[in-house]
Scaffold this motif. Sequence first.
Motif, PDB file in Angstrom:
ATOM      1  N   UNK A  81      15.674  55.709 102.187  1.00  0.00           N
ATOM      2  CA  UNK A  81      14.932  54.457 102.024  1.00  0.00           C
ATOM      3  C   UNK A  81      13.855  54.327 103.100  1.00  0.00           C
ATOM      4  N   UNK A  82      14.172  54.787 104.308  1.00  0.00           N
ATOM      5  CA  UNK A  82      13.216  54.690 105.415  1.00  0.00           C
ATOM      6  C   UNK A  82      11.948  55.489 105.135  1.00  0.00           C
ATOM      7  N   UNK A  83      12.099  56.753 104.707  1.00  0.00           N
ATOM      8  CA  UNK A  83      10.896  57.570 104.480  1.00  0.00           C
ATOM      9  C   UNK A  83      10.104  57.043 103.286  1.00  0.00           C
ATOM     10  N   UNK A  84      10.790  56.440 102.315  1.00  0.00           N
ATOM     11  CA  UNK A  84      10.077  55.796 101.200  1.00  0.00           C
ATOM     12  C   UNK A  84       9.251  54.617 101.692  1.00  0.00           C
ATOM     13  N   UNK A  85       9.664  54.049 102.817  1.00  0.00           N
ATOM     14  CA  UNK A  85       8.933  52.932 103.414  1.00  0.00           C
ATOM     15  C   UNK A  85       7.996  53.330 104.530  1.00  0.00           C
ATOM     16  N   UNK A  86       7.794  54.628 104.738  1.00  0.00           N
ATOM     17  CA  UNK A  86       6.853  55.084 105.760  1.00  0.00           C
ATOM     18  C   UNK A  86       7.430  55.174 107.157  1.00  0.00           C
ATOM     19  N   UNK A  87       8.748  54.987 107.293  1.00  0.00           N
ATOM     20  CA  UNK A  87       9.410  55.132 108.592  1.00  0.00           C
ATOM     21  C   UNK A  87       9.872  56.576 108.735  1.00  0.00           C
ATOM     22  N   UNK A  88       9.328  57.268 109.726  1.00  0.00           N
ATOM     23  CA  UNK A  88       9.618  58.693 109.895  1.00  0.00           C
ATOM     24  C   UNK A  88      10.577  58.966 111.051  1.00  0.00           C
ATOM     25  N   UNK A  89      10.813  57.962 111.907  1.00  0.00           N
ATOM     26  CA  UNK A  89      11.769  58.104 113.012  1.00  0.00           C
ATOM     27  C   UNK A  89      12.504  56.784 113.189  1.00  0.00           C
ATOM     28  N   UNK A  90      13.802  56.873 113.501  1.00  0.00           N
ATOM     29  CA  UNK A  90      14.580  55.653 113.723  1.00  0.00           C
ATOM     30  C   UNK A  90      15.481  55.814 114.942  1.00  0.00           C
ATOM     31  N   UNK A  91      15.788  54.675 115.550  1.00  0.00           N
ATOM     32  CA  UNK A  91      16.756  54.613 116.653  1.00  0.00           C
ATOM     33  C   UNK A  91      17.885  53.710 116.185  1.00  0.00           C
ATOM     34  N   UNK A  92      19.090  54.281 116.097  1.00  0.00           N
ATOM     35  CA  UNK A  92      20.216  53.573 115.490  1.00  0.00           C
ATOM     36  C   UNK A  92      21.137  53.020 116.572  1.00  0.00           C
ATOM     37  N   UNK A  93      21.809  51.926 116.246  1.00  0.00           N
ATOM     38  CA  UNK A  93      22.574  51.160 117.227  1.00  0.00           C
ATOM     39  C   UNK A  93      24.049  51.578 117.252  1.00  0.00           C
ATOM     40  N   UNK A  94      24.768  51.238 118.339  1.00  0.00           N
ATOM     41  CA  UNK A  94      26.107  51.802 118.545  1.00  0.00           C
ATOM     42  C   UNK A  94      27.256  51.055 117.889  1.00  0.00           C
ATOM     43  N   UNK A  95      27.002  49.936 117.197  1.00  0.00           N
ATOM     44  CA  UNK A  95      28.130  49.134 116.676  1.00  0.00           C
ATOM     45  C   UNK A  95      28.603  49.632 115.312  1.00  0.00           C
ATOM     46  N   UNK A  96      28.843  50.954 115.257  1.00  0.00           N
ATOM     47  CA  UNK A  96      29.456  51.575 114.083  1.00  0.00           C
ATOM     48  C   UNK A  96      30.977  51.547 114.291  1.00  0.00           C
ATOM     49  N   UNK A  97      31.714  52.187 113.391  1.00  0.00           N
ATOM     50  CA  UNK A  97      33.178  52.199 113.521  1.00  0.00           C
ATOM     51  C   UNK A  97      33.654  53.661 113.546  1.00  0.00           C
ATOM     52  N   UNK A  98      34.093  54.184 114.682  1.00  0.00           N
ATOM     53  CA  UNK A  98      34.246  53.479 115.951  1.00  0.00           C
ATOM     54  C   UNK A  98      32.903  53.254 116.638  1.00  0.00           C
TER      55      UNK A  98
END
Length: 447
Positions: A81-98
């Motif tokens: 979805x990001x590349x379809x929206x022109x976002x080529x790089x992302x920084x993801x946050x740590x509140x995943x599980x775990x």
Amino acid sequence: MSTFLIKNARIVNEGSIFEGDVLIENEIISQIADSISPKTSNCVIIDAEGSFLLPGVIDDQVHFREPGLTHKGDISSESRAAVAGGITSFIEQPNTVPNAITQELLEDKYQIASKTSHANYSFMMGGTNDNLEEVLKTNPKNVAGIKLFLGSSTGNMLVDNPETLEKIFSSTKMLIAVHCEDEATIKANLEKYIAEYGDDIPVNKHHLIRSEEACYLSSSKAIELAQKTGARLHIFHVSTAKETELFTNKIPLEDKKITAEVCVHHLWFTDKDYDTRGNLIKWNPAVKTQTDQDGLWKALLDDRIDVIATDHAPHTFEEKQNKYTSCPSGAPMVQHALVVMMEAYIKGKISVEKIVEKMCHNPAKIFKIENRGFIKEGYFADLVLVNPHMPWNVKKENILYKCGWSPLEGINFKSRISHTFVNGKLVYANGKVKDVIAGQRLTFNRE
């Protein structure tokens, strides 16, 4: 590997727009000129006449939900979805599980992304009340930064011990990114509304519960601590006009030790939209008033706010139908963030050059990302073609998020992303995401 030649583009870079051609060879932008002829017979030529060529967007705040919450989204689905929206790089946050609060758990996410991400990636190390030792092991060359939740949100990662906070701020040279909402203020406000409504609080009270006061109190404390310790602080998703008074435009971005981000949804929606969009626009921090939105736009345009991001945070549509107290906050935005900002350009609210500065150049500068965020010879070919005259409508059939919905459903946009390149590979073209895992781990120019 294919060679691509983009012809007749309106190239947007470093405050100017000029017509020209861009040659992509292997992963790199190899030539930018007024006119370039193909060098080989297998060169793919794209005529971009009438379209803007932008550096790929760098989204400094997303929640892609992997591992542990993959029924909402995963790195593969959300990076598509990001590349379809022109976002080529992302920084993801740590509140995943775990939660990504040890070096091993953090590295697990990088391993997943290396096999599944369509876009370039980095993952924040999470700070807690008791993991300072792990935080200090973080490698500044290949991890974007440290994330602290100073207000509770999805994932139970609240850091509320003042001594711990000061130790983290004073012990690391890495960028510290913070979610700022004062927990005591929110708790008192919530109790007041529960007493009045029970669990079924009208969502239009959300911005009164997670209030201006809660945001300002927390942001001002974080800034005070950063000034005291000399920490490098980046405040995520500023949502109030009052908070913008805390930031400066008197010094160049490169010299700022305290920077700020605004999210697309705070620039697009106001509290009036709760009546029609309901829980679909329930975010933390909350979408607030028109006065707040006007203040955010002013601070964005006068450079007190440095970055535009998404805080992309998918939940299932079913979860979003819950009563207020059990409805999660957050919504998916990566596929639509750039066209939202292009719509603001078409309405005369912002220039394309300023969009590129806030979504591409500045994230690269703030995080010191190597060789990305600009259209320059020798840089990685992360590029986006945007046609400003190709109207379309957001509807179920063209939403790519795994959760299958968007708070922007039903809205008509005049601009459309036509092509996205990641590391010189064409990953999206004319409505189709290609089956190419082109993403690379971001690296950072830091000591």
